[in-house]
Design an enzyme around this catalytic site. Structure first.
Site, short mmCIF file in Angstrom:
data_model
loop_
_atom_site.label_atom_id
_atom_site.label_comp_id
_atom_site.label_asym_id
_atom_site.label_seq_id
_atom_site.Cartn_x
_atom_site.Cartn_y
_atom_site.Cartn_z
N SER A 261 0.83 -1.20 0.00
CA SER A 261 0.00 0.00 0.00
C SER A 261 0.87 1.24 0.00
O SER A 261 2.02 1.21 0.41
CB SER A 261 -0.89 0.01 1.25
OG SER A 261 -0.06 0.17 2.38
N LYS A 262 0.25 2.31 -0.44
CA LYS A 262 0.89 3.61 -0.52
C LYS A 262 1.42 4.04 0.85
O LYS A 262 2.42 4.71 0.94
CB LYS A 262 -0.15 4.63 -0.96
CG LYS A 262 0.11 5.19 -2.34
CD LYS A 262 -0.80 6.36 -2.58
CE LYS A 262 -1.48 6.22 -3.92
NZ LYS A 262 -2.44 7.20 -4.23
#
Ligand code: GLU
Length: 502
Positions: A261-262
């Site tokens: 994930s970011k």
């Protein structure tokens, strides 16, 4: 499909940047096709018009090309199976949707969003998996809606979607190249919307139609699409088409094994490019996210050619692949270590040029931009930089005067005598005819010995005044490369600017 040339595709939606997971999907499709002398195609899936981002298509293709992944057919290149953008193929989807309607594999659905939501909540409350309740299934397909009512609604211009009718009591089975046999019970499959109320097909419908007519032999994509397979296979069956072979790639994970994930780091390839990672290292790194050559191979650094030669889907694992940035950084260093000097010179030149447009250098421009000079910088810094741009940015003292001096180093290395020592030494340097590393070293040692000092008493301050920092390559070699004129000027400037105690 016997004897058919392998054709694979990367089918991104133009919704923004290229995700590293997308790059891996594209790369595996590319490697697989190229290994088998087949074709790799880019198709743009823009059926969700609300998520379409201006320029995303161009950037996706540009980023792939940066990585060396060049398509044989694409929206920009064209080809015999175009158009390669789904929004330009609406008439094809329309035609095949009509066929499914008349073959009673699809039906009109006039349920409103509110009704669908109500139904969903009810099913969740009942502990059921949410699915369309088939309210609008026509009588002749086993439902309750008379044909007349459907006609009336259509004539009145009521908004509708078209859904596929998933057959009851069947099991959908297929063999995934990576996962082996996979089976789904049709009771778990929703009557998927094929055509949306805006007249655009859904991803599921458009991709099946296109994958068939573009004659793909293998579909290689992320694990998140595995659960869509039964819907797709049913569509192939409705049309009487042979389905391509499929391979679903393992998830990409953060080091803590959560889904990549970011929040835990960059996920856009563009971010890595901006930071200075090279295409070689990124491609090598991404290739290893789920694939390895097999036991017995110690190799970790692969060129694109070697990847094409060695890649196989059979050696892609099922387990999630951890995205380990340390590995990428290590690879980047390996590439810098082994890259031919002239290649590095080529990369550094424009970076330096851009810096020189921003900042003034007091050094002779002709000298610092010459190949001979850059080669010397490379020889000294090759093992020390993490990115190619650092031959300029991390080593700016090879081109620019230090703007600041490392305060900690001054605290640690300076004594009340240091500036006087430097003043005296600079005179000695001035008198030198041979400004070579060896000679500077000999002179420095002969200079400090009678004073009862260690070489370090001068080495560290000299580094700070000439480079501004307290670390770097061999001092003597660095001074030789900088040249007499620059070294003298910088020592003098340092003596003036650095006061002790600080
Ligand atoms: N457009 C889909 C995506 O964005 C493609 C999935 C597929 O490869 O079938 O990932």
């Amino acid at each position: 499909m016997v004897g058919q040339r392998v054709r694979t595709r990367f089918a991104p939606s133009p919704t923004g940047y290229l995700h590293v997971g997308g790059l891996r999907t594209a790369l595996y499709n590319y490697l697989f096709a190229k290994k088998l002398h087949g074709e790799f195609i880019i198709r743009i899936e823009d059926t969700d018009q609300s998520r379409k981002v201006e320029d995303a298509q161009k950037n996706l293709i540009k980023t792939l090309e940066w990585a060396g992944i060049v398509a044989d057919e694409s929206p920009e290149k064209g080809g015999n199976y175009g158009p390669y953008v789904q929004s330009e193929r609406l008439d094809i989807y329309d035609k095949y949707c009509k066929q499914l309607l008349s073959d009673q594999h699809a039906y009109y659905c006039f349920s409103t969003h509110e009704e669908l939501e109500e139904n969903r909540q009810l099913q969740i409350k009942q502990g059921l998996q949410p699915k369309y309740n088939r309210k609008w299934l026509p009588e002749e397909m086993g439902g309750t809606i008379p044909a007349g009512l459907i006609k009336k609604k259509l004539d009145e211009g009521e908004p509708y979607v078209i859904r596929m009718k998933v057959p009851d009591y069947v099991s959908v089975w297929f063999e995934d190249i990576i996962r082996g046999p996979v089976e789904f019970d049709s009771a778990t499959i929703d009557d998927q919307v094929l055509m949306k109320s805006d007249g655009f097909p859904t991803y599921h419908f458009a991709s099946v139609i296109d994958d068939h007519f573009m004659e793909f032999t293998h579909i290689i994509r992320g694990e998140e699409w595995l659960s869509s397979m039964p819907k797709h296979l049913l569509l192939y069956e409705f049309f009487g088409w042979e389905a391509p072979k499929v391979a679903h790639l393992p998830l990409l994970l953060n080091p803590d094994r959560s889904k990549l994930s970011k929040r835990q780091g960059d996920v856009a390839v563009e971010d890595y490019i901006r930071k200075g990672y090279s295409a070689d290292a990124i491609v090598n790194f991404v290739a290893m996210l789920g694939w390895n050559e097999g036991e017995g191979s110690e190799q970790e650094v692969y060129s694109m050619e070697q990847l094409i030669e060695k890649f196989s889907l059979e050696r892609v694992g099922k387990a999630g692949a951890v995205f380990n940035i340390d590995k990428l950084n290590w690879l980047e260093k390996q590439y810098i270590k082994n890259r031919p000097t002239e290649k590095l010179v080529e990369v550094i030149k424009p970076i330096l040029k851009a810096e020189l447009e921003q900042k003034k250098s007091l050094m002779p421009l002709e000298m610092i931009t010459s190949e001979a000079y850059l080669e010397k910088v490379i020889a000294l810094m090759r093992e020390r930089v993490g990115f190619e741009h650092e031959f300029v940015t991390f080593s700016s003292y090879f081109y620019f005067e230090p703007e600041t001096y490392d305060g900690e180093a001054i605290k640690k290395r300076w004594s009340v005598d240091t500036n006087d020592l430097l003043r005296e030494f600079v005179e000695l340097l001035e008198s030198l005819d041979e400004f070579s590393a060896d000679n500077i070293e000999t002179q420095l040692k002969e200079f400090v010995a009678p004073k009862g000092l260690k070489a370090a008493a001068l080495i560290h301050p000299l580094r700070v005044v000439t480079s501004g920092v307290s670390f770097g390559p061999s001092l003597y070699h660095m001074l030789e490369v900088l040249g007499k004129e620059t070294v003298l000027r910088r020592i003098q400037a340092g003596i003036e600017k650095i006061t002790f105690p600080v």
